[in-house]
Structures are given as structure tokens and as C-alpha cells.
Design a protein around this motif. Structure first.
Motif, mmCIF file in Angstrom:
data_model
loop_
_atom_site.group_PDB
_atom_site.id
_atom_site.type_symbol
_atom_site.label_atom_id
_atom_site.label_comp_id
_atom_site.label_asym_id
_atom_site.label_seq_id
_atom_site.Cartn_x
_atom_site.Cartn_y
_atom_site.Cartn_z
ATOM 1 N N ARG A 1 24.384 -0.427 2.287
ATOM 2 C CA ARG A 1 24.485 0.667 1.327
ATOM 3 C C ARG A 1 25.234 1.766 1.494
ATOM 4 N NH1 ARG A 1 18.741 1.486 -0.833
ATOM 5 N NH2 ARG A 1 17.959 -0.921 -1.036
ATOM 6 N N LEU A 2 25.587 2.723 1.886
ATOM 7 C CA LEU A 2 26.493 3.986 2.678
ATOM 8 C C LEU A 2 28.235 3.226 2.049
ATOM 9 C CD1 LEU A 2 27.518 6.367 2.565
ATOM 10 C CD2 LEU A 2 26.460 6.634 5.001
ATOM 11 N N GLY A 3 28.073 2.008 3.078
ATOM 12 C CA GLY A 3 29.455 1.448 3.643
ATOM 13 C C GLY A 3 29.894 1.271 2.818
ATOM 14 N N PHE A 4 29.359 0.532 1.526
ATOM 15 C CA PHE A 4 29.685 -0.313 0.427
ATOM 16 C C PHE A 4 29.791 -0.102 -0.669
ATOM 17 C CE2 PHE A 4 28.304 -1.935 -4.086
ATOM 18 C CZ PHE A 4 28.775 -3.140 -4.136
ATOM 19 N N THR A 5 28.594 1.623 -1.105
ATOM 20 C CA THR A 5 29.520 2.599 -1.555
ATOM 21 C C THR A 5 30.554 3.237 -1.680
ATOM 22 O OG1 THR A 5 27.150 2.683 -2.153
ATOM 23 C CG2 THR A 5 28.011 4.490 -3.143
ATOM 24 N N VAL A 6 31.030 3.587 -0.176
ATOM 25 C CA VAL A 6 32.101 4.719 -0.032
ATOM 26 C C VAL A 6 33.620 3.549 -0.160
ATOM 27 C CG1 VAL A 6 32.565 6.020 1.533
ATOM 28 C CG2 VAL A 6 30.803 6.588 1.077
ATOM 29 N N LEU B 1 19.441 -3.589 -3.172
ATOM 30 C CA LEU B 1 19.566 -2.211 -4.986
ATOM 31 C C LEU B 1 18.291 -2.303 -5.974
ATOM 32 C CD1 LEU B 1 22.845 -2.193 -4.882
ATOM 33 C CD2 LEU B 1 21.993 -0.903 -3.694
ATOM 34 N N PRO B 2 17.959 -1.369 -6.196
ATOM 35 C CA PRO B 2 17.767 -1.568 -7.789
ATOM 36 C C PRO B 2 17.662 -1.904 -8.479
ATOM 37 C CG PRO B 2 16.999 0.817 -7.011
ATOM 38 C CD PRO B 2 18.338 0.057 -6.423
ATOM 39 N N ARG B 3 17.087 -2.985 -9.582
ATOM 40 C CA ARG B 3 17.428 -4.083 -10.449
ATOM 41 C C ARG B 3 18.012 -2.941 -11.242
ATOM 42 N NH1 ARG B 3 14.907 -8.290 -11.121
ATOM 43 N NH2 ARG B 3 12.906 -9.544 -10.008
ATOM 44 N N ALA B 4 17.926 -1.818 -11.833
ATOM 45 C CA ALA B 4 19.118 -0.986 -12.690
ATOM 46 C C ALA B 4 20.118 -1.494 -12.475
ATOM 47 C CB ALA B 4 17.983 0.273 -13.277
ATOM 48 N N VAL B 5 20.302 -0.939 -11.578
ATOM 49 C CA VAL B 5 21.837 -1.047 -10.590
ATOM 50 C C VAL B 5 23.166 -1.629 -9.923
ATOM 51 C CG1 VAL B 5 23.029 0.467 -8.790
ATOM 52 C CG2 VAL B 5 21.069 1.799 -9.504
ATOM 53 N N ARG B 6 21.460 -3.125 -9.943
ATOM 54 C CA ARG B 6 22.437 -4.025 -9.800
ATOM 55 C C ARG B 6 23.817 -4.772 -10.863
ATOM 56 N NH1 ARG B 6 17.696 -8.314 -7.838
ATOM 57 N NH2 ARG B 6 17.344 -7.081 -6.121
ATOM 58 N N PRO B 7 24.157 -4.967 -12.149
ATOM 59 C CA PRO B 7 25.232 -4.777 -12.805
ATOM 60 C C PRO B 7 26.166 -3.964 -12.311
ATOM 61 C CG PRO B 7 22.591 -4.412 -13.987
ATOM 62 C CD PRO B 7 23.144 -3.952 -12.872
ATOM 63 N N PHE B 8 25.908 -2.682 -12.553
ATOM 64 C CA PHE B 8 27.689 -2.272 -11.929
ATOM 65 C C PHE B 8 27.883 -1.999 -10.606
ATOM 66 C CE2 PHE B 8 24.137 0.196 -14.729
ATOM 67 C CZ PHE B 8 24.751 0.469 -15.862
ATOM 68 N N ALA B 9 26.619 -2.101 -8.978
ATOM 69 C CA ALA B 9 27.500 -2.722 -8.091
ATOM 70 C C ALA B 9 28.086 -4.059 -7.925
ATOM 71 C CB ALA B 9 25.879 -2.575 -7.091
ATOM 72 N N ALA B 10 27.725 -5.009 -8.847
ATOM 73 C CA ALA B 10 28.064 -6.211 -9.255
ATOM 74 C C ALA B 10 29.787 -6.241 -8.914
ATOM 75 C CB ALA B 10 27.304 -7.536 -10.146
ATOM 76 N N HIS B 11 29.936 -4.990 -9.798
ATOM 77 C CA HIS B 11 31.168 -4.853 -10.117
ATOM 78 C C HIS B 11 32.074 -4.897 -9.188
ATOM 79 C CE1 HIS B 11 34.924 -4.697 -12.400
ATOM 80 N NE2 HIS B 11 35.036 -3.591 -12.659
ATOM 81 N N TRP B 12 32.030 -4.043 -7.931
ATOM 82 C CA TRP B 12 32.110 -3.994 -6.890
ATOM 83 C C TRP B 12 31.668 -4.187 -5.806
ATOM 84 C CZ3 TRP B 12 30.933 2.270 -6.056
ATOM 85 C CH2 TRP B 12 31.653 2.682 -7.394
ATOM 86 N N VAL B 13 31.675 -6.134 -6.311
ATOM 87 C CA VAL B 13 31.638 -6.819 -5.509
ATOM 88 C C VAL B 13 32.517 -7.752 -5.181
ATOM 89 C CG1 VAL B 13 30.365 -9.201 -4.575
ATOM 90 C CG2 VAL B 13 28.783 -7.366 -5.389
ATOM 91 N N ILE B 14 33.515 -7.459 -3.884
ATOM 92 C CA ILE B 14 35.244 -7.847 -3.601
ATOM 93 C C ILE B 14 35.131 -8.169 -1.466
ATOM 94 C CG2 ILE B 14 36.485 -7.053 -5.586
ATOM 95 C CD1 ILE B 14 37.341 -4.970 -3.809
ATOM 96 N N ASP B 15 36.375 -9.153 -1.728
ATOM 97 C CA ASP B 15 36.267 -8.698 0.009
ATOM 98 C C ASP B 15 35.996 -7.951 0.849
ATOM 99 O OD1 ASP B 15 37.364 -11.366 -0.662
ATOM 100 O OD2 ASP B 15 39.323 -10.982 -0.706
ATOM 101 N N GLU B 16 36.652 -6.090 0.075
ATOM 102 C CA GLU B 16 36.601 -5.427 1.113
ATOM 103 C C GLU B 16 35.126 -4.933 1.202
ATOM 104 O OE1 GLU B 16 40.470 -6.530 -0.065
ATOM 105 O OE2 GLU B 16 38.509 -5.990 -1.279
ATOM 106 N N THR B 17 34.615 -5.075 -0.007
ATOM 107 C CA THR B 17 33.513 -3.905 -0.177
ATOM 108 C C THR B 17 32.122 -5.180 0.773
ATOM 109 O OG1 THR B 17 32.598 -5.153 -2.033
ATOM 110 C CG2 THR B 17 33.589 -2.666 -2.445
#
Length: 235
Positions: A136-141, A106-122
Motif C-alpha cells: 500500500r505504501l509503495g503504491f501510494t508513494v 483498499l476500502p471501497r470508498a478509496v478504490r475509484p480514486f486508486a484505480a486512476h493510479w493503476v499503471i505499470d510502475e505502481t
């Protein structure tokens, strides 16, 4: 005579249809997101206010750690010990992040926000995809669905528990551990994982009567290095 070198075809996995990725991601997000209701009930039973429960879900957003925290507090544990147990339980997400950072790119600007969603299911949904676009689509949804539902059902669970009064009288204090075990059981696929779970159970229950609440969780965390050490000593 010089001939042209034989060209070998390399197989590139076909991208999954967007509809299939979204369907799977929504299925996981909805199924797990609804269990936030159990966390809200458990938190209220532990004496945590509705606002505090909602803030935990908004900012922590890792179910196992949240259940461990409120479970230790409900048992009368020291808040610092309870927080330490929840922290160590949540460190696994850091290892997920190492793998997903390479997969998703992911782009660097997005990574801090995406990190909050890094859990077992995603992580599970993203790793199940054959290509980066689908991952990317599966992780986001999955992350969006689960985050929205988890926080909504946390609020509903906390409000509902306050409305019905004493959660122990209804047996709702067992909701948290039951959901936690339901989430954990399908992940134990190898003999090593099952051995770690079994040893952690023995350590946790064994020290429960003699140590302050929250400390047995920390002791149980030693199961993983012990099993891996024993496995490495096998000839």
C-alpha cells in the motif's frame, strides 16, 4: 502414550522498512515522471494545445496510451482510430487492477480514486513488496510522485515546445517513441514477451506504409493472441 502434535512454524515475511519502500517508490516515480516532458513536447508537435495535453495527462494518465494517441494524430491518423489504439493499449491496466484489488484490499470508498493510479510502475512497485502494508505504501508513494511529476513536466514540455517553434526541426518528434521504447524494453523478460514484442514490431512496421495512421497499432495488438495461440499448440 498420546503426545502433543508437533507445531510447525510458518514463515511470515517481515515487513520492509518504510524508508526502503519510500526510497524505491520515489526512485521509480521521479525517473518515469520526468518523461512527461517528452509527452508534452510530442503533443505540441502533433498540434495538440497545451491545455489539451495537460487534460490528457490529468485524466488519462497512462504514458503508453498517451504517446500512442498523439503519435497517431501526428501521422495524420483519424482521431477515432487513434483513440481506439490508445484505448486497447490501456486495457492492460484493467488486468493490473484485478491483481492489485486483492493485494491492496483498499476500502471501497478509496478504490475509484486508486484505480486512476493503476499503471505499470505502481503495479510493479506494489507487487515487489513482501506484505500488504508495504504494498500500500509503495503504491501510494509511487502513484502520488508519478502523477504530480508527470503532469508538471507535461505542462513544461508543452510550453517549451511552443516556445522553440517547429519541433521537427529540432528532432524532438522522436522523443515520444524513444521514451516509450525505453519504458518497454526492461519489461520484456521472458521468451514469450520478447516474441510478442518482435511480432508486434513486424506487424506495425509492415502495415505502416499501406494503412491509415493509427490502424497499424491496432493490427500490432494481434501479436499477443497469435503468440499465445502458437505457444499453446506446441507439444
Amino acid at each position: 502414550m498420546v503426545t502433543e502434535p508437533e507445531i510447525r512454524e510458518t514463515h511470515v515475511p517481515d515487513a520492509r522498512p518504510r524508508a526502503a519502500v519510500i526510497r524505491d517508490a520515489l526512485g521509480v516515480g521521479v525517473a518515469v515522471g520526468l518523461s512527461g516532458f517528452a509527452f508534452g513536447v510530442t503533443a505540441a508537435g502533433a498540434g495538440i494545445s497545451t491545455l489539451q495535453a495537460c487534460v490528457l495527462s490529468l485524466l488519462v494518465f497512462t504514458g503508453a496510451s498517451q504517446f500512442a494517441l498523439v503519435g497517431a494524430l501526428a501521422a495524420g491518423g483519424n482521431p477515432f482510430t487513434a483513440a481506439a489504439g490508445a484505448f486497447f493499449l490501456g486495457t492492460r491496466n484493467a488486468f493490473y487492477g484485478l491483481r492489485l484489488s486483492q493485494l491492496l484490499a483498499l476500502p471501497r470508498a478509496v478504490r475509484p480514486f486508486a484505480a486512476h493510479w493503476v499503471i505499470d510502475e505502481t503495479t510493479a512497485v506494489a507487487l515487489a513488496q513482501p506484505d500488504r502494508k508495504s504494498a500500500r505504501l509503495g503504491f501510494t508513494v509511487t502513484g502520488l510522485t508519478l502523477y504530480a511529476l508527470w503532469n508538471l513536466t507535461t505542462l513544461l514540455g508543452a510550453l517549451g515546445a511552443e516556445a522553440i517553434g517547429d519541433t521537427n526541426a529540432w528532432g524532438l518528434d522522436a522523443a515520444g517513441p524513444a521514451v516509450f521504447l525505453a519504458l518497454l524494453a526492461p519489461m520484456l523478460k521472458t521468451a514469450t514477451e520478447r516474441a510478442v514484442a518482435a511480432l508486434a514490431l513486424v506487424l506495425g512496421l509492415g502495415f505502416l506504409p499501406v494503412l491509415p495512421a493509427g490502424v497499424p497499432v491496432l493490427i500490432a495488438a494481434l501479436a499477443a493472441p497469435v503468440v499465445l495461440w502458437m505457444k499453446g499448440r506446441r507439444p
